[in-house]
Design a protein around this motif. Sequence first.
Motif, PDB file in Angstrom:
ATOM      1  N   LEU A 210       0.819  -1.205   0.000  1.00 21.90           N
ATOM      2  CA  LEU A 210       0.000   0.000   0.000  1.00 21.90           C
ATOM      3  C   LEU A 210       0.856   1.260   0.000  1.00 21.90           C
ATOM      4  O   LEU A 210       0.661   2.168  -0.814  1.00 21.90           O
ATOM      5  N   LEU A 211       1.828   1.308   0.888  1.00 23.25           N
ATOM      6  CA  LEU A 211       2.619   2.520   1.043  1.00 23.25           C
ATOM      7  C   LEU A 211       3.628   2.711  -0.078  1.00 23.25           C
ATOM      8  O   LEU A 211       4.157   3.811  -0.259  1.00 23.25           O
ATOM      9  N   ALA A 212       3.913   1.666  -0.843  1.00 22.82           N
ATOM     10  CA  ALA A 212       4.856   1.782  -1.959  1.00 22.82           C
ATOM     11  C   ALA A 212       4.220   2.381  -3.209  1.00 22.82           C
ATOM     12  O   ALA A 212       4.924   2.700  -4.176  1.00 22.82           O
ATOM     13  N   GLY A 213       2.917   2.542  -3.211  1.00 22.27           N
ATOM     14  CA  GLY A 213       2.235   3.047  -4.401  1.00 22.27           C
ATOM     15  C   GLY A 213       2.595   4.486  -4.710  1.00 22.27           C
ATOM     16  O   GLY A 213       2.448   5.368  -3.861  1.00 22.27           O
ATOM     17  N   SER A 214       3.082   4.742  -5.926  1.00 32.05           N
ATOM     18  CA  SER A 214       3.491   6.093  -6.322  1.00 32.05           C
ATOM     19  C   SER A 214       3.410   6.243  -7.830  1.00 32.05           C
ATOM     20  O   SER A 214       3.790   5.322  -8.566  1.00 32.05           O
ATOM     21  N   PRO A 215       2.977   7.417  -8.310  1.00 29.05           N
ATOM     22  CA  PRO A 215       2.882   7.622  -9.758  1.00 29.05           C
ATOM     23  C   PRO A 215       4.229   7.769 -10.448  1.00 29.05           C
ATOM     24  O   PRO A 215       4.291   7.786 -11.681  1.00 29.05           O
ATOM     25  N   ARG A 216       5.310   7.842  -9.684  1.00 28.68           N
ATOM     26  CA  ARG A 216       6.603   8.038 -10.351  1.00 28.68           C
ATOM     27  C   ARG A 216       6.949   6.869 -11.272  1.00 28.68           C
ATOM     28  O   ARG A 216       7.674   7.055 -12.261  1.00 28.68           O
ATOM     29  N   TYR A 217       6.423   5.693 -10.990  1.00 26.39           N
ATOM     30  CA  TYR A 217       6.749   4.532 -11.807  1.00 26.39           C
ATOM     31  C   TYR A 217       6.050   4.598 -13.169  1.00 26.39           C
ATOM     32  O   TYR A 217       6.658   4.292 -14.195  1.00 26.39           O
TER      33      TYR A 217
END
Length: 308
Positions: A210-217
């Motif tokens: 959950l906490l690893a979710g980021s739009p940078r990828y």
Amino acid sequence: MTDTRAIKRFQPTSFGDVAYLEVGDPGKPPVLLVHGIPTSSYLWRHVLRFLQNDFHCYAPDLLGLGDSAVDPKADVFHMDAQAEMLEELMASLGHDSFSVVCHDQGGAAAQILAAGRPHKVDCLVLTDCVCYDNWPVPVVARFQHLVRLPVISELAMRAGLVDLFLRGTSRSALPRGVYDPAKMTAEAMEEYLRPLHESPASRGRFLAFLLAGSPRYTLAAAPGLRRFDRPTLVLWAADDRYISPSWGKKLAEEIPGTEGFELIPFCGHFWQEERPAEFTSRIGEFLARHAREPSPARSEDPALDRAG
């Protein structure tokens, strides 16, 4: 059609033991199906039933979700690592290339593969997935905020606040993910959230994902995606409350290999629970045209079987 519920297997990888469902004839074209949050390979159970006669299908549990066994403290829950895991998993099962069908945050891993290792992806189906800078979607961002502090997150788990947030009412995240709330059954929600109740380690893995979710990828993958010329289908639920069809239209316009953008009406984000036959008929027709036959040689499968 045969039953797809019997076996969940575990494949050793450098990331941990990856849990996955496998159905279909090994002589048929390999197809990888990738889920998002808060689901697991269970999301694909109806889709597997429809595809298994014509394709060799694999539906893994992403690291942190479902039953994949990995150290909750490892730095493997972000989408670059998830994409590497999927590539390693398929290679260990004997496939240098394969078709990909993705959903939700699993779409980020699929886009990373398509953008960075296009030779691995025979064809691509994008359905109701994160892309560009459109995630975490608001409901997931609120959930991230709720569990950001470890002490608060454990208290939230024990008090049942996470269950309430995800499934407790008709306004919770899972019921709102379908057009007809009756289609998101109590049985399905129980299975998706089962890892939250099994052990501190499984809860830790879920929270790490959950906490690893980021739009940078997905932002990093976007330039490569704009060069991806392998056959692509973008298929979206018209009534998705979480990821607007406008994002699917943008993907379809920017990916050179796109053959079509289609909307399925009266259907929400979790289309696999609501309209699996209609979606899968479109997906099956596309795969029948573009999915490639496997190479004759396949490595010996050391997977461990478990009753599902």
